[in-house]
Design an enzyme around this catalytic site. Structure first.
Site, PDB file in Angstrom:
ATOM      1  N   GLY A 114     -34.421  45.013  46.279  1.00 52.71           N
ATOM      2  CA  GLY A 114     -35.066  43.721  46.445  1.00 52.71           C
ATOM      3  C   GLY A 114     -34.420  42.617  45.637  1.00 52.71           C
TER       4      GLY A 114
ATOM      5  N   SER B  29     -36.287  43.040  41.698  1.00 54.62           N
ATOM      6  CA  SER B  29     -35.245  43.800  40.982  1.00 54.62           C
ATOM      7  C   SER B  29     -34.868  43.166  39.639  1.00 54.62           C
ATOM      8  CB  SER B  29     -33.982  43.885  41.844  1.00 54.62           C
ATOM      9  OG  SER B  29     -33.293  42.643  41.886  1.00 54.62           O
TER      10      SER B  29
ATOM     11  N   ALA C 186     -29.506  39.608  44.779  1.00 55.35           N
ATOM     12  CA  ALA C 186     -29.921  38.773  43.634  1.00 55.35           C
ATOM     13  C   ALA C 186     -29.211  39.108  42.334  1.00 55.35           C
ATOM     14  CB  ALA C 186     -31.435  38.825  43.421  1.00 55.35           C
TER      15      ALA C 186
ATOM     16  N   GLY D  83     -26.212  38.123  41.466  1.00 56.62           N
ATOM     17  CA  GLY D  83     -25.614  36.869  41.020  1.00 56.62           C
ATOM     18  C   GLY D  83     -26.649  35.915  40.455  1.00 56.62           C
TER      19      GLY D  83
ATOM     20  N   ASN E  88     -35.103  32.442  42.567  1.00 56.84           N
ATOM     21  CA  ASN E  88     -34.621  33.685  41.947  1.00 56.84           C
ATOM     22  C   ASN E  88     -34.071  33.424  40.543  1.00 56.84           C
ATOM     23  OD1 ASN E  88     -35.226  35.052  44.305  1.00 56.84           O
ATOM     24  ND2 ASN E  88     -33.108  35.178  45.012  1.00 56.84           N
TER      25      ASN E  88
END
Length: 305
Positions: A288, A292, A250, A252, A44
């Site tokens: 998501g 996102s 996500a 962070g 991510n």
């Protein structure tokens, strides 16, 4: 081009089920939907840094299964250098996620191939680290490997970022001197410091403790309340942009990736924090994890609500 941001960390396939509520023990529920979504904190953050302007390389492990192929392909589609994404004889890491109608969730993570990330993998791709300006680590791979990566990055003179997620206990004391930016959220800051983090003043106390342990600088992310920056001589509370939140998944990771990308591009700390906060704010307006994460033009064109 050589990567100016290198992410050392996890790749997981998120198996996401939506249901009316979380099941009780022994109970079978009829769910609303199911999706497989590429994730893992390392991946991510790599995607966030790449979409937000950095040249990125990922160092991690996937399994010799269909998920491993999908996880690698998702990174390649973002222009991320995957020469250091190693396929091992194991299943890929997965996160089994149930989300209820109130957006509460229950998650089980199976490390799988992420557990094969050893110091030897770091050594094998040392040239990738040498080319970087910024190196990011998290805690979804073995602790010994994280500690080794931090030490090697310090030896190479790189800017070292540790996002201590998921953290449930203090870090090894000898890690701190290798960390330029320690970026926990409130619960992680509490776990690392042993102090409650339930107010801005409490966050300042926790940040001071972490700097006393040896961290160069600390950024505690505070969700809708923004972030607290501490450098050992003072504090700066950075307000979060105002948005309508849909899904905080996500956020962070997006902040960390955006902050790293901004630092690698030469932005000052305060600018990099603001950049990361805008990117994270945009991410919570979309559902998501990786889906996102915004792109650079989104952040550049952002206007607070």
């Amino acid at each position: 081009m050589p990567a100016n941001v290198v992410v050392i960390g996890s790749l997981n396939m998120d198996l996401v089920t939506r249901a009316p509520r979380l099941p009780n023990g022994g109970e079978t529920l009829i769910g609303h939907s199911f999706a497989t979504v590429s994730g893992g904190k390392g991946a991510n953050q790599a995607v966030a840094a790449a979409r937000l302007g950095a040249q990125v390389a990922m160092v991690g492990c996937v399994g010799n299964d269909a998920y491993g192929v999908q996880l690698r392909d998702a990174l390649l589609a973002e222009g991320i250098d995957c020469q250091a994404v190693t396929t091992v004889e194991d299943s890929s890491g997965v996160a089994l996620i149930v989300v209820d109608d109130n957006s509460q969730n229950a998650i089980v993570i199976v490390a799988g191939a992420n557990g094969a990330m050893t110091p030897a993998v770091i050594d094998r791709f040392d040239a990738v680290l040498q080319a970087a300006d910024v190196i990011i680590c998290q805690l979804e791979i073995p602790d010994a490997t994280v500690g080794y990566a931090l030490k090697r990055g310090r030896e190479l003179g790189k800017i070292m970022i540790l996002n201590p997620a998921p953290a449930s206990r203090p870090l090894p004391a000898d890690w701190y001197s290798s960390i330029d930016y320690l970026i926990p959220n409130e619960s992680e800051a509490a776990a690392l410091s042993g102090l409650p983090v339930d107010s801005l003043a409490a966050a300042e106390r926790a940040a001071s403790h972490l700097i006393a342990m040896g961290a160069g600088k600390v950024i505690i992310t505070l969700g809708a309340q923004g972030s607290l920056f501490a450098n050992g001589t003072g504090f700066e509370h950075c307000q979060a942009p105002t948005v309508k939140a849909v899904d905080t998944t996500a956020a962070g990771d997006t902040f960390v990736g955006g902050f790293a990308a901004a630092l690698a591009s030469g932005k000052a700390e305060s600018e990099a924090i603001r950049f990361g906060q805008v990117a994270a704010a945009l991410s919570v307006t979309r559902a998501g994890a990786q889906p996102s994460i915004p792109v650079l033009s989104d952040v550049q064109g952002f206007k607070s609500a």
